[in-house]
Scaffold this active site. Structure first.
Site, mmCIF file in Angstrom:
data_model
loop_
_atom_site.group_PDB
_atom_site.id
_atom_site.type_symbol
_atom_site.label_atom_id
_atom_site.label_comp_id
_atom_site.label_asym_id
_atom_site.label_seq_id
_atom_site.Cartn_x
_atom_site.Cartn_y
_atom_site.Cartn_z
ATOM 1 N N ASP A 1 0.785 -1.249 0.000
ATOM 2 C CA ASP A 1 0.000 0.000 0.000
ATOM 3 C C ASP A 1 0.815 1.298 0.000
ATOM 4 O O ASP A 1 0.448 2.275 0.682
ATOM 5 C CB ASP A 1 -0.960 0.020 1.194
ATOM 6 C CG ASP A 1 -1.941 -1.138 1.186
ATOM 7 O OD1 ASP A 1 -1.881 -1.976 0.263
ATOM 8 O OD2 ASP A 1 -2.772 -1.221 2.112
ATOM 9 N N LYS B 1 -6.676 -4.940 -3.162
ATOM 10 C CA LYS B 1 -7.320 -5.600 -2.025
ATOM 11 C C LYS B 1 -8.372 -4.683 -1.405
ATOM 12 O O LYS B 1 -8.127 -3.486 -1.233
ATOM 13 C CB LYS B 1 -6.270 -6.011 -0.993
ATOM 14 C CG LYS B 1 -5.472 -4.870 -0.400
ATOM 15 C CD LYS B 1 -4.322 -5.419 0.448
ATOM 16 C CE LYS B 1 -3.541 -4.337 1.128
ATOM 17 N NZ LYS B 1 -4.236 -3.578 2.143
ATOM 18 N N CYS C 1 -2.126 -2.509 7.729
ATOM 19 C CA CYS C 1 -2.068 -3.452 6.599
ATOM 20 C C CYS C 1 -0.824 -4.340 6.605
ATOM 21 O O CYS C 1 -0.884 -5.488 6.163
ATOM 22 C CB CYS C 1 -2.219 -2.684 5.291
ATOM 23 S SG CYS C 1 -3.886 -1.986 5.144
#
Ligand code: C5J
Length: 220
Positions: A24, A128, A161
């Site tokens: 990310d 995701k 995450c």
């Protein structure tokens, strides 16, 4: 096999069965005017990871490691965004308009990976909908198909995450090495606690090392 100095003890990995996974590193989390900053966070705390991540990415590519990138985000119609996630963040809700387009929506500028770490051809990008990179994605299938056993994990944020992905990976039998300076949080104390949780109890979730250790180990 390669051996890298790590905590709680040295981490051994075979580059042929290892993948670098960068979590990310999106404009929405790392750049001014993105989701993270609109939520009131200081993105400078995350930007310290860019240079070490860039060096690790370069070293991994040179060593022939599989490289995978992830992005958190949703379909434009938000049908894959649970209502519970949509109601968080005050005025800065997922899907609302921001300076870099609709927040955490696929295809928008803010959703994309920062230019410094942009994927090249052959590097899978996992989109995701959740915090973990295995949840509702084909990441496990991709890793299994390539015979990957070890994951070297970088990215943001450490306690959200990165941590969720490391736990998901550990439960699926992958050995995970997290690079301290290639991960960060908007809350430095959470970063430290998240790494401590990973390496506690003899490496209950995985190992922790640094970008410098990885780069020098890959170069040997
Ligand atoms: C968050 C992430 N912090 N990538 N996402 O919402 O860690």
């Amino acid at each position: 096999m390669k051996n890298i100095k790590a905590e709680p003890f040295d981490f051994s990995f075979n580059p042929a069965t290892s993948a670098l996974i960068i979590i990310d590193m999106q404009r929405d989390f790392v750049e001014p005017n993105g989701f993270g900053e609109l939520l009131g966070n200081d993105v400078a705390l995350l930007r310290s990871t860019i240079e070490p991540c860039r060096k690790v990415l370069q070293a991994a590519r040179a060593a022939g490691l599989m490289v995978i990138h992830t992005r958190e985000g949703h379909r434009a119609d938000l049908t894959d965004c649970p209502p519970a996630k949509l109601t968080r963040g005050g005025k800065t809700v997922i899907g609302s308009a921001g300076p870099m387009g609709r927040i955490l929506v696929r295809g928008e500028q803010g959703h994309d990976i920062i230019p410094e770490l942009y994927p090249i051809a052959g590097e899978p990008v996992i989109d995701k909908p959740g915090k973990g990179a295995f949840y509702q994605t084909d990441l496990h299938l991709i890793l299994q198909s390539r015979g990957i056993k070890s994951l070297i994990i970088c990215g943001v944020t450490t306690e959200v995450c990165v941590n969720t992905t490391a736990r998901e990976a550990n439960d699926r039998g992958y050995e995970c090495l997290i690079l301290d300076d290639c991960t960060a949080s908007y809350f430095p104390e959470f970063h430290q606690a998240a790494l401590d949780m990973i390496k506690a109890q003899g490496g209950i979730v995985g190992w922790v090392s640094s970008s410098a250790e990885l780069v020098s180990t890959l170069a040997k």
